[in-house]
Design a protein around this motif. Sequence first.
Motif, mmCIF file in Angstrom:
data_model
loop_
_atom_site.group_PDB
_atom_site.id
_atom_site.type_symbol
_atom_site.label_atom_id
_atom_site.label_comp_id
_atom_site.label_asym_id
_atom_site.label_seq_id
_atom_site.Cartn_x
_atom_site.Cartn_y
_atom_site.Cartn_z
ATOM 1 N N GLU A 95 0.814 -1.218 0.000
ATOM 2 C CA GLU A 95 0.000 0.000 0.000
ATOM 3 C C GLU A 95 0.847 1.267 0.000
ATOM 4 O O GLU A 95 0.363 2.326 -0.379
ATOM 5 C CB GLU A 95 -0.951 0.014 1.203
ATOM 6 C CG GLU A 95 -2.132 -0.895 1.042
ATOM 7 C CD GLU A 95 -3.200 -0.643 2.095
ATOM 8 O OE1 GLU A 95 -3.016 0.216 2.984
ATOM 9 O OE2 GLU A 95 -4.241 -1.320 2.028
ATOM 10 N N ARG A 96 2.087 1.181 0.428
ATOM 11 C CA ARG A 96 2.998 2.335 0.374
ATOM 12 C C ARG A 96 3.816 2.341 -0.910
ATOM 13 O O ARG A 96 4.685 3.173 -1.090
ATOM 14 C CB ARG A 96 3.932 2.327 1.586
ATOM 15 C CG ARG A 96 3.249 2.630 2.895
ATOM 16 C CD ARG A 96 4.247 2.858 4.036
ATOM 17 N NE ARG A 96 5.353 1.920 4.061
ATOM 18 C CZ ARG A 96 5.365 0.747 4.695
ATOM 19 N NH1 ARG A 96 4.288 0.361 5.365
ATOM 20 N NH2 ARG A 96 6.421 -0.029 4.678
ATOM 21 N N SER A 97 3.532 1.384 -1.784
ATOM 22 C CA SER A 97 4.215 1.246 -3.066
ATOM 23 C C SER A 97 5.706 0.960 -2.879
ATOM 24 O O SER A 97 6.521 1.332 -3.708
ATOM 25 C CB SER A 97 4.012 2.508 -3.909
ATOM 26 O OG SER A 97 4.431 2.304 -5.234
ATOM 27 N N GLU A 98 6.049 0.280 -1.817
ATOM 28 C CA GLU A 98 7.442 -0.061 -1.535
ATOM 29 C C GLU A 98 7.763 -1.506 -1.877
ATOM 30 O O GLU A 98 8.915 -1.886 -1.928
ATOM 31 C CB GLU A 98 7.754 0.182 -0.058
ATOM 32 C CG GLU A 98 7.696 1.626 0.339
ATOM 33 C CD GLU A 98 7.934 1.835 1.820
ATOM 34 O OE1 GLU A 98 8.020 0.836 2.565
ATOM 35 O OE2 GLU A 98 8.034 3.000 2.228
ATOM 36 N N GLN A 99 6.746 -2.307 -2.098
ATOM 37 C CA GLN A 99 6.929 -3.738 -2.324
ATOM 38 C C GLN A 99 6.215 -4.143 -3.608
ATOM 39 O O GLN A 99 5.075 -3.745 -3.842
ATOM 40 C CB GLN A 99 6.325 -4.502 -1.141
ATOM 41 C CG GLN A 99 6.372 -5.999 -1.251
ATOM 42 C CD GLN A 99 7.736 -6.549 -0.970
ATOM 43 O OE1 GLN A 99 8.422 -6.087 -0.078
ATOM 44 N NE2 GLN A 99 8.154 -7.530 -1.736
ATOM 45 N N ASN A 100 6.889 -4.927 -4.436
ATOM 46 C CA ASN A 100 6.229 -5.498 -5.612
ATOM 47 C C ASN A 100 5.200 -6.514 -5.143
ATOM 48 O O ASN A 100 5.348 -7.121 -4.080
ATOM 49 C CB ASN A 100 7.244 -6.186 -6.518
ATOM 50 C CG ASN A 100 8.055 -5.204 -7.310
ATOM 51 O OD1 ASN A 100 7.540 -4.202 -7.787
ATOM 52 N ND2 ASN A 100 9.339 -5.489 -7.460
ATOM 53 N N ILE A 101 4.170 -6.721 -5.960
ATOM 54 C CA ILE A 101 3.141 -7.693 -5.620
ATOM 55 C C ILE A 101 2.997 -8.671 -6.770
ATOM 56 O O ILE A 101 3.032 -8.273 -7.935
ATOM 57 C CB ILE A 101 1.794 -7.003 -5.288
ATOM 58 C CG1 ILE A 101 0.757 -8.028 -4.821
ATOM 59 C CG2 ILE A 101 1.294 -6.184 -6.456
ATOM 60 C CD1 ILE A 101 -0.482 -7.413 -4.202
ATOM 61 N N SER A 102 2.865 -9.945 -6.453
ATOM 62 C CA SER A 102 2.691 -10.960 -7.490
ATOM 63 C C SER A 102 1.241 -10.968 -7.967
ATOM 64 O O SER A 102 0.335 -10.480 -7.278
ATOM 65 C CB SER A 102 3.070 -12.345 -6.954
ATOM 66 O OG SER A 102 2.096 -12.786 -6.023
ATOM 67 N N ILE A 103 1.041 -11.538 -9.135
ATOM 68 C CA ILE A 103 -0.317 -11.679 -9.681
ATOM 69 C C ILE A 103 -1.163 -12.527 -8.731
ATOM 70 O O ILE A 103 -2.340 -12.231 -8.501
ATOM 71 C CB ILE A 103 -0.268 -12.332 -11.082
ATOM 72 C CG1 ILE A 103 0.472 -11.418 -12.065
ATOM 73 C CG2 ILE A 103 -1.664 -12.671 -11.588
ATOM 74 C CD1 ILE A 103 -0.207 -10.107 -12.335
ATOM 75 N N ASP A 104 -0.571 -13.566 -8.167
ATOM 76 C CA ASP A 104 -1.307 -14.435 -7.246
ATOM 77 C C ASP A 104 -1.786 -13.663 -6.018
ATOM 78 O O ASP A 104 -2.935 -13.812 -5.590
ATOM 79 C CB ASP A 104 -0.442 -15.615 -6.797
ATOM 80 C CG ASP A 104 -0.145 -16.579 -7.931
ATOM 81 O OD1 ASP A 104 -0.918 -16.617 -8.905
ATOM 82 O OD2 ASP A 104 0.863 -17.302 -7.829
ATOM 83 N N ASN A 105 -0.915 -12.827 -5.446
ATOM 84 C CA ASN A 105 -1.309 -12.054 -4.262
ATOM 85 C C ASN A 105 -2.320 -10.969 -4.620
ATOM 86 O O ASN A 105 -3.209 -10.665 -3.827
ATOM 87 C CB ASN A 105 -0.087 -11.455 -3.575
ATOM 88 C CG ASN A 105 0.711 -12.502 -2.839
ATOM 89 O OD1 ASN A 105 0.226 -13.596 -2.556
ATOM 90 N ND2 ASN A 105 1.949 -12.195 -2.538
ATOM 91 N N LEU A 106 -2.197 -10.405 -5.811
ATOM 92 C CA LEU A 106 -3.185 -9.431 -6.281
ATOM 93 C C LEU A 106 -4.565 -10.097 -6.361
ATOM 94 O O LEU A 106 -5.566 -9.534 -5.910
ATOM 95 C CB LEU A 106 -2.765 -8.880 -7.642
ATOM 96 C CG LEU A 106 -3.516 -7.663 -8.133
ATOM 97 C CD1 LEU A 106 -3.045 -6.417 -7.402
ATOM 98 C CD2 LEU A 106 -3.298 -7.495 -9.629
ATOM 99 N N ALA A 107 -4.586 -11.311 -6.889
ATOM 100 C CA ALA A 107 -5.842 -12.064 -6.993
ATOM 101 C C ALA A 107 -6.399 -12.407 -5.610
ATOM 102 O O ALA A 107 -7.622 -12.343 -5.401
ATOM 103 C CB ALA A 107 -5.617 -13.337 -7.805
ATOM 104 N N ARG A 108 -5.537 -12.752 -4.673
ATOM 105 C CA ARG A 108 -5.990 -13.081 -3.310
ATOM 106 C C ARG A 108 -6.636 -11.864 -2.646
ATOM 107 O O ARG A 108 -7.666 -11.981 -1.972
ATOM 108 C CB ARG A 108 -4.819 -13.559 -2.466
ATOM 109 C CG ARG A 108 -4.278 -14.908 -2.902
ATOM 110 C CD ARG A 108 -2.984 -15.227 -2.235
ATOM 111 N NE ARG A 108 -3.250 -15.913 -0.970
ATOM 112 C CZ ARG A 108 -2.314 -16.410 -0.209
ATOM 113 N NH1 ARG A 108 -1.042 -16.296 -0.548
ATOM 114 N NH2 ARG A 108 -2.623 -17.029 0.906
#
Length: 101
Positions: free
Chosen positions: A70-83
């Motif tokens: 949420e602070r745009s400091e960490q990349n997010i995987s497609i799987d976690n985006l879907a979760r």
Amino acid sequence: MIIWSTECLLKQVVLKPSACNLSRVKRTPKSKLRDVVARNLRLFRAERGWSQERLANEAGLNRTYLSAVERSEQNISIDNLARLAEAMQIEASKLLITADA
């Protein structure tokens, strides 16, 4: 019989030079898309009145990880985006759409 000792048994630790120099920590470069995902996550979470902890629990993720996303400091995987999308009962694509689109 118990024998008590007043002697402190702490081990001395010597830091390596690399541990002392935090300015060399690798930072993830800024990304406009990551900023969009971060903003949308905060908005959708706020609409539901959910804390970061609740959303993280609903999605099966760590709260500190979600906070960094949420602070745009960490990349997010497609799987976690879907979760996260599934936990909020929205389409995952909604997390990728910019406000001006």
